[in-house]
Design a protein around this motif. Structure first.
Motif, PDB file in Angstrom:
ATOM      1  N   LEU A 101      -3.242  82.061  11.999  1.00  0.00           N
ATOM      2  CA  LEU A 101      -4.306  82.575  11.144  1.00  0.00           C
ATOM      3  C   LEU A 101      -3.804  82.624   9.702  1.00  0.00           C
ATOM      4  N   PRO A 102      -4.690  82.454   8.721  1.00  0.00           N
ATOM      5  CA  PRO A 102      -4.269  82.458   7.317  1.00  0.00           C
ATOM      6  C   PRO A 102      -3.565  83.759   6.927  1.00  0.00           C
ATOM      7  N   GLN A 103      -2.544  83.641   6.079  1.00  0.00           N
ATOM      8  CA  GLN A 103      -1.804  84.820   5.610  1.00  0.00           C
ATOM      9  C   GLN A 103      -2.728  85.781   4.868  1.00  0.00           C
ATOM     10  N   SER A 104      -3.783  85.250   4.255  1.00  0.00           N
ATOM     11  CA  SER A 104      -4.723  86.097   3.510  1.00  0.00           C
ATOM     12  C   SER A 104      -5.472  87.063   4.416  1.00  0.00           C
ATOM     13  N   LEU A 105      -5.443  86.815   5.731  1.00  0.00           N
ATOM     14  CA  LEU A 105      -6.175  87.673   6.663  1.00  0.00           C
ATOM     15  C   LEU A 105      -5.357  88.852   7.162  1.00  0.00           C
ATOM     16  N   VAL A 106      -4.059  88.921   6.845  1.00  0.00           N
ATOM     17  CA  VAL A 106      -3.203  89.985   7.386  1.00  0.00           C
ATOM     18  C   VAL A 106      -3.753  91.356   7.001  1.00  0.00           C
ATOM     19  N   PRO A 107      -4.141  92.189   7.988  1.00  0.00           N
ATOM     20  CA  PRO A 107      -4.758  93.487   7.706  1.00  0.00           C
ATOM     21  C   PRO A 107      -3.758  94.636   7.764  1.00  0.00           C
ATOM     22  N   ARG A 108      -4.189  95.804   7.274  1.00  0.00           N
ATOM     23  CA  ARG A 108      -3.404  97.041   7.427  1.00  0.00           C
ATOM     24  C   ARG A 108      -4.016  97.948   8.491  1.00  0.00           C
ATOM     25  N   LYS A 109      -5.331  97.825   8.681  1.00  0.00           N
ATOM     26  CA  LYS A 109      -6.016  98.572   9.735  1.00  0.00           C
ATOM     27  C   LYS A 109      -6.848  97.579  10.531  1.00  0.00           C
ATOM     28  N   VAL A 110      -6.627  97.559  11.832  1.00  0.00           N
ATOM     29  CA  VAL A 110      -7.274  96.575  12.690  1.00  0.00           C
ATOM     30  C   VAL A 110      -8.300  97.257  13.589  1.00  0.00           C
ATOM     31  N   GLY A 111      -9.502  96.699  13.646  1.00  0.00           N
ATOM     32  CA  GLY A 111     -10.524  97.147  14.586  1.00  0.00           C
ATOM     33  C   GLY A 111     -10.598  96.157  15.738  1.00  0.00           C
ATOM     34  N   ILE A 112     -10.626  96.670  16.967  1.00  0.00           N
ATOM     35  CA  ILE A 112     -10.722  95.818  18.156  1.00  0.00           C
ATOM     36  C   ILE A 112     -12.023  96.153  18.865  1.00  0.00           C
ATOM     37  N   TYR A 113     -12.840  95.131  19.100  1.00  0.00           N
ATOM     38  CA  TYR A 113     -14.158  95.327  19.710  1.00  0.00           C
ATOM     39  C   TYR A 113     -14.267  94.482  20.967  1.00  0.00           C
ATOM     40  N   LEU A 114     -14.513  95.132  22.088  1.00  0.00           N
ATOM     41  CA  LEU A 114     -14.652  94.457  23.378  1.00  0.00           C
ATOM     42  C   LEU A 114     -16.086  94.591  23.875  1.00  0.00           C
ATOM     43  N   ASP A 115     -16.730  93.463  24.132  1.00  0.00           N
ATOM     44  CA  ASP A 115     -18.043  93.445  24.771  1.00  0.00           C
ATOM     45  C   ASP A 115     -17.865  92.685  26.083  1.00  0.00           C
ATOM     46  N   TYR A 116     -17.745  93.437  27.157  1.00  0.00           N
ATOM     47  CA  TYR A 116     -17.379  92.850  28.447  1.00  0.00           C
ATOM     48  C   TYR A 116     -18.440  91.862  28.934  1.00  0.00           C
ATOM     49  N   GLU A 117     -19.708  92.263  28.865  1.00  0.00           N
ATOM     50  CA  GLU A 117     -20.778  91.392  29.358  1.00  0.00           C
ATOM     51  C   GLU A 117     -20.953  90.139  28.507  1.00  0.00           C
ATOM     52  N   GLN A 118     -20.686  90.255  27.213  1.00  0.00           N
ATOM     53  CA  GLN A 118     -20.799  89.093  26.320  1.00  0.00           C
ATOM     54  C   GLN A 118     -19.543  88.216  26.338  1.00  0.00           C
ATOM     55  N   SER A 119     -18.541  88.620  27.132  1.00  0.00           N
ATOM     56  CA  SER A 119     -17.282  87.855  27.244  1.00  0.00           C
ATOM     57  C   SER A 119     -16.637  87.654  25.871  1.00  0.00           C
ATOM     58  N   GLN A 120     -16.534  88.739  25.124  1.00  0.00           N
ATOM     59  CA  GLN A 120     -16.083  88.649  23.729  1.00  0.00           C
ATOM     60  C   GLN A 120     -15.091  89.762  23.398  1.00  0.00           C
ATOM     61  N   LEU A 121     -13.966  89.367  22.809  1.00  0.00           N
ATOM     62  CA  LEU A 121     -12.999  90.322  22.259  1.00  0.00           C
ATOM     63  C   LEU A 121     -12.758  89.919  20.808  1.00  0.00           C
ATOM     64  N   SER A 122     -13.129  90.801  19.883  1.00  0.00           N
ATOM     65  CA  SER A 122     -13.036  90.469  18.455  1.00  0.00           C
ATOM     66  C   SER A 122     -12.120  91.430  17.725  1.00  0.00           C
ATOM     67  N   PHE A 123     -11.482  90.910  16.673  1.00  0.00           N
ATOM     68  CA  PHE A 123     -10.582  91.691  15.829  1.00  0.00           C
ATOM     69  C   PHE A 123     -11.121  91.686  14.397  1.00  0.00           C
ATOM     70  N   TYR A 124     -11.011  92.854  13.732  1.00  0.00           N
ATOM     71  CA  TYR A 124     -11.553  93.007  12.385  1.00  0.00           C
ATOM     72  C   TYR A 124     -10.529  93.646  11.451  1.00  0.00           C
ATOM     73  N   ASP A 125     -10.634  93.305  10.172  1.00  0.00           N
ATOM     74  CA  ASP A 125      -9.935  94.025   9.126  1.00  0.00           C
ATOM     75  C   ASP A 125     -10.852  95.184   8.733  1.00  0.00           C
ATOM     76  N   VAL A 126     -10.446  96.406   9.084  1.00  0.00           N
ATOM     77  CA  VAL A 126     -11.316  97.570   8.884  1.00  0.00           C
ATOM     78  C   VAL A 126     -11.570  97.828   7.406  1.00  0.00           C
ATOM     79  N   GLU A 127     -10.542  97.712   6.576  1.00  0.00           N
ATOM     80  CA  GLU A 127     -10.694  98.023   5.149  1.00  0.00           C
ATOM     81  C   GLU A 127     -11.628  97.043   4.447  1.00  0.00           C
TER      82      GLU A 127
END
Length: 411
Positions: A336-362
Motif C-alpha cells: 500500500l502507498p506510504q502516504s496511506l500510513v495511519p495513526r488511528k485505524v478503524g476496522i469494519y467487518l460486515d459478515y453478510e457482505q463478505s467485507q473487511l475494511s480498514f480506515y484511517d480514522v483521522e
C-alpha cells in the motif's frame, strides 16, 4: 521625503499588478488546453443527470468546467458504469437504421456519436452508447425526473463541501452517487444508496477507494462499534497487557505463563475475547509509528510458530513494518502507498457482505478491503513489537467529530 513615502506604496502595488497579470496569463493558457472526447462526454452527462435527478446541483461544477477530470478518470468512469447499466437495465432493441446523421440536431448524444464515428476514441463508443441510451430512456418517461431522497442530498452537500475544501480531488463520488440514486428509483426493493455506494466502491477498488467518507455514512459505520477487549489467554508471553485489557506492548522479558493451543508463541500477537459469525462490527485502534498488525483471525487459524499470518493461514490483516512498509497480507502481499500510513485505524467487518475494511480514522478515508465469503467465527487480532508506544483499542462509543463548520446538520 514625500516621494520616498509614495515610492514605498507604489513598488508593492507594481509587484502585485505583475503577479496578477502572470496569474491571468496562466489561467488563460490553461483554459486553451483542449479537452478530449471522454472529458466532454462526462461534462454533458453531468448536465443530463442534473436535469434527471432533482436538486443535484452539485453536478453543475462538472458541466460548467469547474471540476474537469483527467482523461483516464473519465474513461474509467464510462467503462465501469456502462458495465453496471448493461447488467441492471433491461436492454432495448435499437433499430439498425437508427442514425445520427443530422449534425445540426441539438441532441448532445447525437452530436457526440457523430464525433465518435468521425474519428477519435473508437474503443469508447459502445460504452458511451449504453449510457446515452439509458439517459434517453429515462427522459422519455412520463415522469422524467427522480427525487433522490434526503440521505442522498445530505451526502451530496457533504461531498461538495469537502471538494471545495480540497479534501476531494474531484466530484467522481458525487456522480456515482447520483447514478446509483437514479438506478434505485426503478428498483422494486428500495435500499439506502449511500451505504450501497460505499460497499460498491470498496469492493470494486480495494485500495484507497474513497479519499473521504461522508459524515452520514461514517456514522453508519460507527453505529456498529463493539467494545473489544484483549484475550490475555491468547497473548504472546512477551506482551504486556493492561489491567483493562485495552492496551498492549512488548516487554523486555518474557512472562512465565502456561502454554496452551489458543496462545501465540511465535508472533507477538493477541486476539479479542469475542469472535463474530454474523452482523456488522467496528472497532478502532491507536497504533505505533514503527510496527503493528491488525485485522481478523479465523477460528481455525493456527497461532503457534512463525508461519506467515496471511490469507493462506486464516488471517486477514494489514501490517506496518519499519514505519513505512504498509501492506495487506494477501498471497502474495499487496503493498500500500506510504502516504496511506495511519495513526488511528478503524476496522469494519460486515459478515453478510463478505467485507473487511480498514480506515484511517483521522482522515476518515479508506485504506484497504478484503472480500471473502466468511464461513467461520472471526476474531479481532492485534500485533506489535514496539516497547515504548502502546497499541490501544479505543472506546467503542468514541466517534469523530463532524467536519462541518458551525452546528452539524447531520446529527
Amino acid at each position: 521625503m514625500m516621494k520616498e513615502c509614495l515610492q514605498f506604496l507604489i513598488e508593492p502595488a507594481k509587484k502585485l499588478k505583475i503577479r496578477l497579470k502572470e496569474s491571468r496569463k496562466k489561467v488563460k493558457l490553461e483554459k486553451k488546453e483542449p479537452l478530449v472526447e471522454s472529458q466532454l462526454f462526462i461534462m454533458e452527462l453531468a448536465r443530463e443527470l442534473n436535469r434527471i435527478c432533482q436538486r443535484s446541483n452539485i453536478l453543475c461544477h462538472i458541466w460548467t468546467g469547474e471540476d474537469i477530470w483527467t482523461a483516464s478518470v473519465c474513461r474509467e468512469f464510462i467503462v465501469e458504469w456502462a458495465t453496471v447499466l448493461e447488467k441492471r437495465v433491461q436492454p432495448r432493441t435499437i433499430p439498425s437504421d437508427y442514425q445520427y446523421e443530422k449534425s445540426e440536431k441539438k441532441d448532445w448524444k447525437g452530436h457526440l456519436l457523430c464525433m465518435l464515428e468521425g474519428g477519435g476514441e473508437y474503443d469508447m463508443g459502445p460504452h458511451k452508447r449504453v449510457i446515452m441510451d439509458w439517459t434517453r430512456n429515462i427522459k422519455g418517461r412520463p415522469q422524467p425526473t427522480v427525487w433522490p431522497g434526503e440521505p442522498v442530498l445530505m451526502m451530496l452537500d457533504d461531498l461538495e463541501f469537502q471538494w471545495k475544501r480540497g479534501r476531494l480531488p474531484n466530484l467522481f463520488p458525487a456522480m456515482e452517487l447520483v447514478m446509483l440514486a437514479v438506478l434505485n428509483a426503478d428498483s422494486p426493493i428500495k435500499v439506502d444508496v449511500t451505504k450501497q455506494w460505499l460497499v460498491k466502491k470498496q469492493k470494486s477498488q480495494k485500495i484507497d477507494a474513497v479519499r473521504y467518507i461522508p459524515h452520514g455514512v461514517w456514522n453508519w459505520i460507527c453505529d456498529a462499534a463493539e467494545d473489544v477487549t484483549l484475550d490475555s489467554e491468547s497473548a504472546h508471553s512477551g506482551l504486556l497487557i493492561s489491567d483493562d485489557e485495552k492496551r498492549m506492548r512488548c516487554g523486555l522479558e518474557r512472562r512465565d505463563i502456561p502454554r496452551c493451543p489458543r496462545r501465540f508463541d511465535g508472533w507477538w500477537c493477541a486476539v479479542g475475547q469475542e469472535g463474530y459469525a454474523s452482523g456488522r462490527h467496528y472497532w478502532e485502534v491507536e497504533v505505533g509509528e514503527r510496527d503493528w498488525r491488525l485485522g481478523v483471525a479465523k477460528a481455525s487459524a493456527v497461532r503457534q510458530g512463525f508461519r506467515s499470518l496471511n490469507t493462506d493461514t486464516g488471517y486477514l490483516t494489514l501490517r506496518l513494518e519499519r514505519g513505512t512498509d504498509l501492506k495487506a497480507l494477501t498471497v502474495p502481499a499487496t503493498p500500500l502507498p506510504q502516504s496511506l500510513v495511519p495513526r488511528k485505524v478503524g476496522i469494519y467487518l460486515d459478515y453478510e457482505q463478505s467485507q473487511l475494511s480498514f480506515y484511517d480514522v483521522e482522515k476518515r478515508s479508506h485504506l484497504y478491503t478484503y472480500t471473502e465469503k466468511f464461513t467461520e467465527e472471526l476474531y479481532p487480532v492485534f500485533g506489535t513489537v514496539e516497547v515504548v508506544k502502546d497499541l490501544v483499542i479505543r472506546p467503542a462509543d468514541a466517534k469523530q467529530r463532524c467536519l462541518c463548520p458551525g452546528p452539524c446538520l447531520w446529527n
